[in-house]
Design a protein around this motif. Structure first.
Motif, PDB file in Angstrom:
ATOM      1  N   PHE A  32       1.926  -2.674   9.519  1.00 55.50           N
ATOM      2  CA  PHE A  32       3.281  -3.117   9.887  1.00 55.50           C
ATOM      3  C   PHE A  32       4.266  -3.117   8.721  1.00 55.50           C
ATOM      4  O   PHE A  32       5.106  -3.996   8.606  1.00 55.50           O
ATOM      5  CB  PHE A  32       3.236  -4.503  10.539  1.00 55.50           C
ATOM      6  N   ASN A  33       4.155  -2.114   7.839  1.00 50.96           N
ATOM      7  CA  ASN A  33       5.131  -1.961   6.774  1.00 50.96           C
ATOM      8  C   ASN A  33       6.139  -0.866   7.063  1.00 50.96           C
ATOM      9  O   ASN A  33       7.166  -0.793   6.419  1.00 50.96           O
ATOM     10  CB  ASN A  33       4.434  -1.694   5.436  1.00 50.96           C
ATOM     11  N   GLY A  34       5.861  -0.018   8.003  1.00 52.87           N
ATOM     12  CA  GLY A  34       6.820   1.012   8.396  1.00 52.87           C
ATOM     13  C   GLY A  34       6.991   2.126   7.391  1.00 52.87           C
ATOM     14  O   GLY A  34       8.061   2.729   7.330  1.00 52.87           O
ATOM     15  N   PHE A  35       5.972   2.426   6.592  1.00 52.31           N
ATOM     16  CA  PHE A  35       6.114   3.512   5.621  1.00 52.31           C
ATOM     17  C   PHE A  35       5.850   4.880   6.230  1.00 52.31           C
ATOM     18  O   PHE A  35       5.987   5.895   5.571  1.00 52.31           O
ATOM     19  CB  PHE A  35       5.280   3.299   4.365  1.00 52.31           C
ATOM     20  N   GLY A  36       5.469   4.910   7.490  1.00 48.76           N
ATOM     21  CA  GLY A  36       5.369   6.154   8.245  1.00 48.76           C
ATOM     22  C   GLY A  36       4.301   7.111   7.765  1.00 48.76           C
ATOM     23  O   GLY A  36       3.408   6.768   7.000  1.00 48.76           O
ATOM     24  N   ASP A  37       4.458   8.356   8.217  1.00 46.51           N
ATOM     25  CA  ASP A  37       3.468   9.395   7.927  1.00 46.51           C
ATOM     26  C   ASP A  37       3.365   9.704   6.439  1.00 46.51           C
ATOM     27  O   ASP A  37       2.280   9.961   5.925  1.00 46.51           O
ATOM     28  CB  ASP A  37       3.800  10.677   8.685  1.00 46.51           C
ATOM     29  N   VAL A  38       4.489   9.682   5.743  1.00 44.24           N
ATOM     30  CA  VAL A  38       4.482  10.015   4.317  1.00 44.24           C
ATOM     31  C   VAL A  38       3.653   8.991   3.539  1.00 44.24           C
ATOM     32  O   VAL A  38       2.791   9.355   2.736  1.00 44.24           O
ATOM     33  CB  VAL A  38       5.920  10.090   3.756  1.00 44.24           C
ATOM     34  N   GLY A  39       3.897   7.718   3.781  1.00 42.81           N
ATOM     35  CA  GLY A  39       3.108   6.674   3.108  1.00 42.81           C
ATOM     36  C   GLY A  39       1.651   6.725   3.496  1.00 42.81           C
ATOM     37  O   GLY A  39       0.769   6.575   2.634  1.00 42.81           O
ATOM     38  N   ALA A  40       1.383   6.952   4.774  1.00 44.81           N
ATOM     39  CA  ALA A  40       0.001   7.052   5.234  1.00 44.81           C
ATOM     40  C   ALA A  40      -0.697   8.238   4.560  1.00 44.81           C
ATOM     41  O   ALA A  40      -1.880   8.139   4.205  1.00 44.81           O
ATOM     42  CB  ALA A  40      -0.034   7.191   6.751  1.00 44.81           C
ATOM     43  N   ARG A  41       0.011   9.317   4.379  1.00 38.82           N
ATOM     44  CA  ARG A  41      -0.556  10.496   3.714  1.00 38.82           C
ATOM     45  C   ARG A  41      -0.928  10.176   2.268  1.00 38.82           C
ATOM     46  O   ARG A  41      -1.983  10.596   1.792  1.00 38.82           O
ATOM     47  CB  ARG A  41       0.440  11.653   3.768  1.00 38.82           C
ATOM     48  N   HIS A  42      -0.091   9.423   1.564  1.00 36.43           N
ATOM     49  CA  HIS A  42      -0.412   9.038   0.176  1.00 36.43           C
ATOM     50  C   HIS A  42      -1.729   8.268   0.124  1.00 36.43           C
ATOM     51  O   HIS A  42      -2.591   8.543  -0.702  1.00 36.43           O
ATOM     52  CB  HIS A  42       0.691   8.151  -0.420  1.00 36.43           C
ATOM     53  N   VAL A  43      -1.860   7.306   1.027  1.00 36.37           N
ATOM     54  CA  VAL A  43      -3.074   6.486   1.059  1.00 36.37           C
ATOM     55  C   VAL A  43      -4.276   7.341   1.444  1.00 36.37           C
ATOM     56  O   VAL A  43      -5.341   7.279   0.805  1.00 36.37           O
ATOM     57  CB  VAL A  43      -2.910   5.299   2.028  1.00 36.37           C
ATOM     58  N   ALA A  44      -4.124   8.185   2.441  1.00 34.29           N
ATOM     59  CA  ALA A  44      -5.237   9.029   2.901  1.00 34.29           C
ATOM     60  C   ALA A  44      -5.694   9.994   1.824  1.00 34.29           C
ATOM     61  O   ALA A  44      -6.898  10.234   1.667  1.00 34.29           O
ATOM     62  CB  ALA A  44      -4.811   9.794   4.158  1.00 34.29           C
ATOM     63  N   GLU A  45      -4.758  10.538   1.049  1.00 30.91           N
ATOM     64  CA  GLU A  45      -5.132  11.468  -0.031  1.00 30.91           C
ATOM     65  C   GLU A  45      -6.026  10.789  -1.063  1.00 30.91           C
ATOM     66  O   GLU A  45      -6.996  11.373  -1.525  1.00 30.91           O
ATOM     67  CB  GLU A  45      -3.878  12.029  -0.699  1.00 30.91           C
ATOM     68  N   VAL A  46      -5.690   9.571  -1.422  1.00 33.92           N
ATOM     69  CA  VAL A  46      -6.496   8.861  -2.408  1.00 33.92           C
ATOM     70  C   VAL A  46      -7.856   8.490  -1.813  1.00 33.92           C
ATOM     71  O   VAL A  46      -8.891   8.698  -2.442  1.00 33.92           O
ATOM     72  CB  VAL A  46      -5.763   7.600  -2.919  1.00 33.92           C
ATOM     73  N   LEU A  47      -7.857   7.983  -0.610  1.00 31.21           N
ATOM     74  CA  LEU A  47      -9.121   7.576   0.015  1.00 31.21           C
ATOM     75  C   LEU A  47     -10.006   8.767   0.311  1.00 31.21           C
ATOM     76  O   LEU A  47     -11.238   8.657   0.255  1.00 31.21           O
ATOM     77  CB  LEU A  47      -8.848   6.781   1.293  1.00 31.21           C
ATOM     78  N   GLY A  48      -9.382   9.905   0.585  1.00 32.47           N
ATOM     79  CA  GLY A  48     -10.152  11.117   0.870  1.00 32.47           C
ATOM     80  C   GLY A  48     -10.538  11.887  -0.368  1.00 32.47           C
ATOM     81  O   GLY A  48     -11.229  12.880  -0.312  1.00 32.47           O
TER      82      GLY A  48
END
Length: 152
Positions: free
Chosen positions: A134-150
């Protein structure tokens, strides 16, 4: 600030629950100083305590030296990117950090703040849970997190 005096008087140990208290940035500064070198508090609940970016920065300063806090909940404090970035630097820069859970939901963190937090995970070995819902950072923010976790 009666709660600060009570914490000093009765000691800081175990869980400190200030959920929904009016801590604010000034109180966060006082609390940060009390906890910077504390070795007995393992959980700090500061949900909905009107910290804002400045209060989150005080908590980040505390995390730079604290080595025993395991859970920190800062949900619903409008810490925004400034606070998220300060916390990210603390997570990245304290090699003795014991923090396992950092809850940051509902804080107005954009994709930039999400990027900073994600990057900090590359250097941290203790954090197992980072709550960013519920921070509203959208796809771009989610992509940043996913890149690091992946690992990408």
């Amino acid at each position: 600030m009666g709660w600060v005096e009570n914490l000093k008087r009765f000691g800081l140990q175990g869980t400190v629950d200030l959920n929904s208290e009016r801590v604010g940035p000034i109180g966060a500064g006082q609390l940060g100083k009390l906890l910077a070198h504390n070795t007995t508090v393992h959980t700090l609940d500061l949900r909905e305590t009107i910290l804002g970016p400045e209060g989150a920065t005080h908590m980040a300063r505390m995390l730079l030296t604290n080595s025993t806090l395991v859970t920190l909940d800062l949900a619903s404090n409008a810490i925004e990117d400034q606070g998220a970035t300060a916390l990210a630097h603390a997570v990245r820069d304290n090699p003795r950090l014991a923090l396992v859970k950092l809850e940051l939901q509902r804080n107005g963190i954009s994709s930039e703040g999400a990027r900073e937090l994600a990057e900090s995970l590359r250097y941290n070995t203790s954090l197992q849970y980072l709550g960013l819902a519920f921070n509203g950072f959208g796809d771009v923010g989610a992509r940043h997190v996913a890149e690091v976790l992946g690992g990408g």
